[in-house]
Design an enzyme around this catalytic site. Structure first.
Site, PDB file in Angstrom:
ATOM      1  N   SER A  87       0.791  -1.238   0.000  1.00  0.00           N
ATOM      2  CA  SER A  87       0.000   0.000   0.000  1.00  0.00           C
ATOM      3  C   SER A  87       0.818   1.281   0.000  1.00  0.00           C
ATOM      4  O   SER A  87       0.238   2.372  -0.091  1.00  0.00           O
ATOM      5  CB  SER A  87      -0.951   0.008   1.198  1.00  0.00           C
ATOM      6  OG  SER A  87      -2.009  -0.894   1.005  1.00  0.00           O
ATOM      7  N   LYS A 255       3.595   6.689   4.911  1.00  0.00           N
ATOM      8  CA  LYS A 255       2.605   5.746   4.371  1.00  0.00           C
ATOM      9  C   LYS A 255       3.063   4.332   4.654  1.00  0.00           C
ATOM     10  O   LYS A 255       4.204   3.976   4.372  1.00  0.00           O
ATOM     11  CB  LYS A 255       2.439   5.938   2.858  1.00  0.00           C
ATOM     12  CG  LYS A 255       1.385   5.014   2.253  1.00  0.00           C
ATOM     13  CD  LYS A 255      -0.012   5.407   2.691  1.00  0.00           C
ATOM     14  CE  LYS A 255      -1.042   4.318   2.371  1.00  0.00           C
ATOM     15  NZ  LYS A 255      -1.015   3.195   3.339  1.00  0.00           N
ATOM     16  N   THR A 256       2.159   3.549   5.206  1.00  0.00           N
ATOM     17  CA  THR A 256       2.458   2.159   5.508  1.00  0.00           C
ATOM     18  C   THR A 256       2.062   1.257   4.344  1.00  0.00           C
ATOM     19  O   THR A 256       1.339   1.657   3.434  1.00  0.00           O
ATOM     20  CB  THR A 256       1.693   1.700   6.756  1.00  0.00           C
ATOM     21  OG1 THR A 256       0.291   1.880   6.522  1.00  0.00           O
ATOM     22  CG2 THR A 256       2.114   2.503   7.979  1.00  0.00           C
ATOM     23  N   GLY A 257       2.522   0.020   4.422  1.00  0.00           N
ATOM     24  CA  GLY A 257       2.121  -0.991   3.455  1.00  0.00           C
ATOM     25  C   GLY A 257       2.343  -2.358   4.063  1.00  0.00           C
ATOM     26  O   GLY A 257       3.347  -2.576   4.744  1.00  0.00           O
TER      27      GLY A 257
END
Length: 311
Positions: A87, A255-257
Site C-alpha cells: 500500500s 505511508k504504511t504498506g
C-alpha cells in the site's frame, strides 16, 4: 501539524557544490546512501549489526534507508534490494494525481462515481465501501485522503484508474528519477509478495528518495506538496510502526504498506524531530515463510534504531 524545511547544512553544501538545494540531497541513483563522514563508519557498522540481529529475531529480511536532510548524514541497510511495495504505492498515486491529473485544478473537486463491485473487489474499503459513498460518489480530494490516510484499497484503485492503470505509477516514478520503483497490478493482487518477484516492488533507497523529493523537495508544486503532506500526516495506519518506534513529539508524514503473504510490513516517509531538519526514512520488510506473520514491531524497532543514530 506540518513539516518545516530547513536549508541544507554548510557541510552538505560544500560536499554537493554551490547551488545545492534540498532536492539535491535526494539523488536519483539507486546506490545506498553512504555516511558523509568517515568518522561515522564505526557507528554505521554498529547499526548494521543491530539490524541484522533484528532480522534474526523476526526471521525476516529487512531494508532501511535514512537521510538527515539538514546534515546530509545517512544510514542504509539492504537499501538497494527489492521489496514488495504493497500500500505504499497509494501515496505515489495521490502525488501523481496532484501533479498530472489535477493540473487544471479540477480533479480534486470533481465527484467520482463508481460501482459497489469495483471497490468490493479491491478488498479493504473502510471509506469507499460506505453506502453513502457508493450511492453518491466521492470527490477527487476525498479519494486521495481515503487512499493515503486510511489506506483504502478501493480509493487506491480509483486513483490508478485516473492514471491509466498501475503502470502510471511506474511512469511517474521514472519522471522523478526513480529507476527502481514499479507497479504492475491492482489491489489486491499487487500484495502477493513471492520471493524474487520484481513486479510491484521498490527498494528502501529508491522509495525513500522519491518520498523525499515529493515531501521536502521540489517535485510537486508548493500547494500540492502541502496537500500530500497533510494526507500523510493524517495517516491512521502507522500507530504500530513509525508511531510506535519514534518519539510522540515527532511529526510523521508517512505511508504504511503490508500484506497477508510473506508477512510484509513497510513504512516510508519524512519524519521531523522538534527543532531539527526532517529525516527521510524508509523501512521495508518481508518474511521467508508465505504464512509468516506481519511483525510491525520489527519496523518500529528498526525506525527507532536508525533515527536514533541520526539524532
Amino acid at each position: 501539524m506540518r513539516l518545516t524545511q530547513a536549508p541544507p547544512s554548510r557541510r552538505t553544501l560544500m560536499t554537493l557544490g554551490a547551488g545545492a538545494t534540498m532536492a539535491a540531497l535526494l539523488p536519483a541513483g539507486g546506490a545506498a546512501y553512504a555516511s558523509t563522514s568517515t568518522a561515522k563508519a564505526p557507528a554505521a557498522e554498529g547499526i548494521s549489526g543491530r539490524l541484522r540481529a533484528l532480522e534474526k529475531q523476526y526471521a525476516a529480511r529487512l531494508g532501511v534507508f535514512a537521510l538527515d536532510t539538514g546534515t546530509g548524514a545517512g544510514r542504509s541497510y539492504r537499501a538497494g534490494e527489492r521489496f514488495p511495495m504493497c500500500s505504499v504505492f497509494k501515496a505515489l498515486a495521490a502525488a501523481a494525481v496532484l501533479r498530472d491529473v489535477d493540473a487544471r485544478r479540477e480533479f480534486l473537486t470533481k465527484r467520482i462515481h463508481y460501482t459497489e463491485k469495483f471497490v468490493k473487489d479491491a478488498g479493504y474499503i473502510p471509506v469507499t465501501g460506505k453506502p453513502e459513498n457508493i450511492a453518491g460518489g466521492m470527490t477527487g480530494a476525498e479519494l486521495c485522503a481515503a487512499a493515503v490516510s486510511e489506506s483504502d484499497n478501493g480509493a487506491g484503485n480509483l486513483l490508478l484508474r485516473e492514471l491509466d492503470g498501475p503502470t502510471g505509477i511506474t511512469r511517474f516514478c521514472r519522471s522523478l528519477g526513480d529507476t527502481t520503483t514499479r507497479l504492475d497490478r491492482w489491489e489486491p493482487a499487487l500484495n502477493s509478495a513471492e520471493p524474487d518477484r520484481v513486479t510491484d516492488t521498490t527498494s528502501p533507497g529508491a522509495i525513500g528518495r522519491t518520498f523525499g523529493r515529493l515531501i521536502v523537495g521540489s517535485a510537486l508544486r508548493a500547494g500540492d506538496r502541502k496537500r500530500l503532506t497533510g494526507w500523510l500526516v493524517a495517516n491512521t495506519t502507522n500507530r504500530p510502526t513509525f508511531r510506535a518506534g519514534l518519539p510522540d513529539d515527532w511529526v510523521l508524514a508517512d505511508k504504511t504498506g503490508g500484506g497477508e503473504q510473506y508477512g510484509v510490513a513497510n513504512d516510508v516517509g519524512v519524519v521531523q524531530p522538534p527543532g531539527r531538519a526532517p529525516l527521510v526514512l524508509s523501512v521495508l520488510s518481508t518474511k521467508f515463510d508465505p504464512k509468516g506473520p506481519t511483525d510491525n514491531p520489527l519496523v518500529a524497532k528498526a525506525a527507532a534504531l536508525v533515527a536514533g543514530e541520526l539524532t
